[in-house]
Design an enzyme around this catalytic site. Structure first.
Site: not given
Lengths: 441, 441
Positions: B86, B165, B172, B187, B191
């Site tokens: 990621h 999230d 946010r 967050s 995932k």
């Protein structure tokens, strides 16, 4: 200058420790009023402000916008100097009932809009309504005429004063964003400014029975309030005063009225009377009288009985029974049960003052929720201020209750509110911790 | 242990700098999901957390609750080691298109759920869809079968992964509460955990084209993500890598695919290729292979053409045109207009990398809002990485645009993205700033 409203950017600026310009802050608050800034944006902004702080300029701007959000009271055609006095809230704090008549007797005009009690603190309207027949719902013109005629009135607000503060306070209450000096000062001062008086004296309470428990923070709040008042052209001063024990010996609506009448009629001395004289004298100073002259006039107003007569005139004008001034303990409803706390021998070293207020409220003297009714008769008489030496069988508190069960509960709770020292002497806490913008004598 | 939900008290605890217990934090987040904690309470809590910080334990708990709020992918019956990679998002960051085939060629299984681009960063799904026919909407069983058969798939999430999230991010975004390492880490990691892989390598981008511009903050975020992954039993590592200039020389969907194919087919060297090898090697290390062995296998997978064949197999399996591997610039749509920025002589001292991403998005390569379409053909080829010496007529960027007007606009914008130094040499920024939980070679 118009500012394109960009709430996340403004929130981020406060989050990062910057002060907002007048235009930015106005745009944010006006946007909130107009529904263009969401509740969740305002609460995030307020939390950033609580943790990063607001400047005095920001507090002044917030106060401005608060005042402009609703109705204001116009006292400009009254003939005397208009004076308001405000306490940040305490336990056994009945000063308004003595200070307003003192000021009226000295030629000032007091058109006081008061509130009701919530939580551990009492409200002046609830106290006055303990007097049979007393009405607090005066129309604006009736309030105005009464003040012009006798110098004082204490009533509920009729118009929609400072609705933005009400809305923000409800938001702050549920989002952990109450403790900010600037927000508290803007809230207090916006109501005073909307109330119309040209001279404003604040009594900022400090101690374990007050919202501010820390003296430096209370002094900062007092200074900020005075700065805001002056920035709006009002003669403003503040006393920071002790609230580590009940101010008057009474906590409860009718009981407090009786003690206030005792002071007005010269039958009670002590800290409560002393503070009433200090507050009235300080407020009179703001109208341009020297501190010594103000003190002298206020003492004369009390000694002559003029202040008591002003109080009687107010009660009459607002449809209460004026005999309350002559025989308060006959006119005011008495509680059916009285029990006494006798804690044993020792020197009173301290009171959990906030808890005392909560116990009185628990007896029915105060409210847990806004819609609750209050009981005029119940409450506490606290006989032993800090420093008192108690012998083995001495009474420390009389509990005035609706039932024996209530009284027994309260006596039990009160034991843990009282801190007794063994043997050594305990000094009395200073009554006035600081004066801001008034000289005193 | 059950905790009676009292949001204002929990908000105040965070405001005052305390860590919440696991039960408290769960109660707050579950209450938010259930509608018992209002948006304005959550945003105030988040702002308090942004300013007061969250502990690692709090970040772990938040990640837990995020994962539990929605669907999760079960990869447990795949036969090889499951690996996910990621990136926190950058400009010209096409690593997935090279790293996934490299890992598959080394025996790992990559079932990657990817996203679309927003703002100045691109999205892997948008890039793959530049390949004619390519489908990213695989059913769970088709994704699963493809990964078991050829070792990799890159697709859109089908279930409702981590809805809490998504909801919190939307909150946010409008309340200035994005910049919190713990919230960002929770967050990202929620995932990855919901995605099911047992081994997770993170590429935390740092520099003026990344969300994190500050190296110490990026390293802290990397460590926190690794701690969260390990607390949930996943082998987790992170590289903190430079994003002060575009990673690949291409910025734009089809252009980036072409450059990724160039790397896979051995026709392109440089920082982009180097980082792909580092990431694939680091991810392989997490499966229990030594750093040296991992590096050797990854280099072999590239040199042998195995990785390119895995990429071709994925394109075929997902119905794209496999000839993209052989003739990318014929298969991928070309933009009708190409203009070139020739900035004059000098040494390239820096790029405003975020702005480069915004210009590419402005040409149509990215989205301003979620509902926008992207153009596969447009974008930038940045020919001059930091340290390049340009002669007077040298090209620095080719702009690939839909129209001459667009191209002229982009060339104009790009002039101010490029910082040229006169005369002196400019060092190339380090590519990998820090490794967390992987050794590297």
């Amino acid at each position: 200058v118009s500012v394109r409203l960009d709430p996340p950017r403004l929130i981020a600026r406060k989050r990062d420790g910057h002060a907002l310009s007048v235009d930015e802050l106005r745009a944010l608050l006006d946007g909130y009023l107009a529904g263009e800034v969401a509740e969740e944006q305002m609460s995030a902004f307020l939390m950033a402000g609580v943790l990063r702080g607001f400047t005095t300029d920001e507090a002044v701007t917030m106060t401005d916008v608060f005042v402009a959000s609703g109705d204001t009271v116009d006292l400009s055609d009254l003939t005397g100097p208009t004076v308001d006095k405000h306490s940040t809230g305490g336990v056994g704090d009945t000063c308004t009932l003595v200070v307003a008549p003192l000021l009226a007797a000295c030629g000032a005009q007091v058109a006081k809009l008061s509130g009701r009690g919530l939580g551990h603190t009492g409200g002046t309207l609830d106290k006055l309504e303990a007097i049979p027949g007393f009405r607090v719902d005066l129309t604006p013109s009736r309030l105005h005429d009464q003040v012009e005629r006798i110098g004082l009135a204490v009533a509920a607000a009729t118009g929609d004063l400072v609705p933005l503060d009400k809305r923000l306070y409800a938001l702050r209450d549920v989002t952990g964003t109450v403790p900010s000096s600037a927000l508290i000062a803007a809230s207090v001062m916006s109501k005073k400014l909307a109330g119309g008086a040209r001279h404003v004296l604040l009594d900022v309470k400090c101690g374990n029975g007050a919202f501010m428990t820390d003296a430096p923070a209370a002094v900062d709040l007092a200074r900020l309030c005075v700065d805001i008042g002056r920035a709006h052209g009002r003669q403003t001063g503040a006393l920071v005063t002790d609230m580590s024990q009940p101010l008057s010996q009474a906590v409860g609506n009718g009981l407090e009225v009786a003690h206030a009448v005792d002071v007005l009629t010269g039958q009670r001395e002590g800290r409560f009377r002393d503070l009433c004289l200090d507050l009235a004298s300080g407020a009179l100073e703001l109208t341009g009288v020297s501190a010594a002259e103000a003190r002298s006039r206020v003492e004369q107003a009390l000694a002559s009985g003029d202040a008591a007569e002003r109080f009687r005139a107010m009660v009459e004008a607002q449809e209460g029974d004026p005999a309350v001034v002559d025989r308060p303990r006959e006119v005011l409803e008495a509680a059916p049960v009285v029990q006494t706390l006798r804690p044993g021998a020792g020197v009173v070293a301290g009171w959990d003052c906030r808890r005392l207020g909560e116990v009185a409220a628990g007896l029915g003297a105060g409210r847990r929720r806004k819609e609750d009714d209050v009981d005029p008769a119940v409450g506490l008489e606290v006989l032993a201020p800090i420093g008192t030496t108690l012998e083995a069988d001495d009474a420390a508190v009389h509990v005035h209750a609706r039932s024996s069960d209530d009284a027994a509960w309260a006596v039990g709770e009160l034991r843990s509110c009282l801190h007794l020292a063994e043997g050594e002497a305990v000094p009395t806490p200073a009554l006035v911790l600081e004066r801001v913008g008034v000289e005193g004598t």
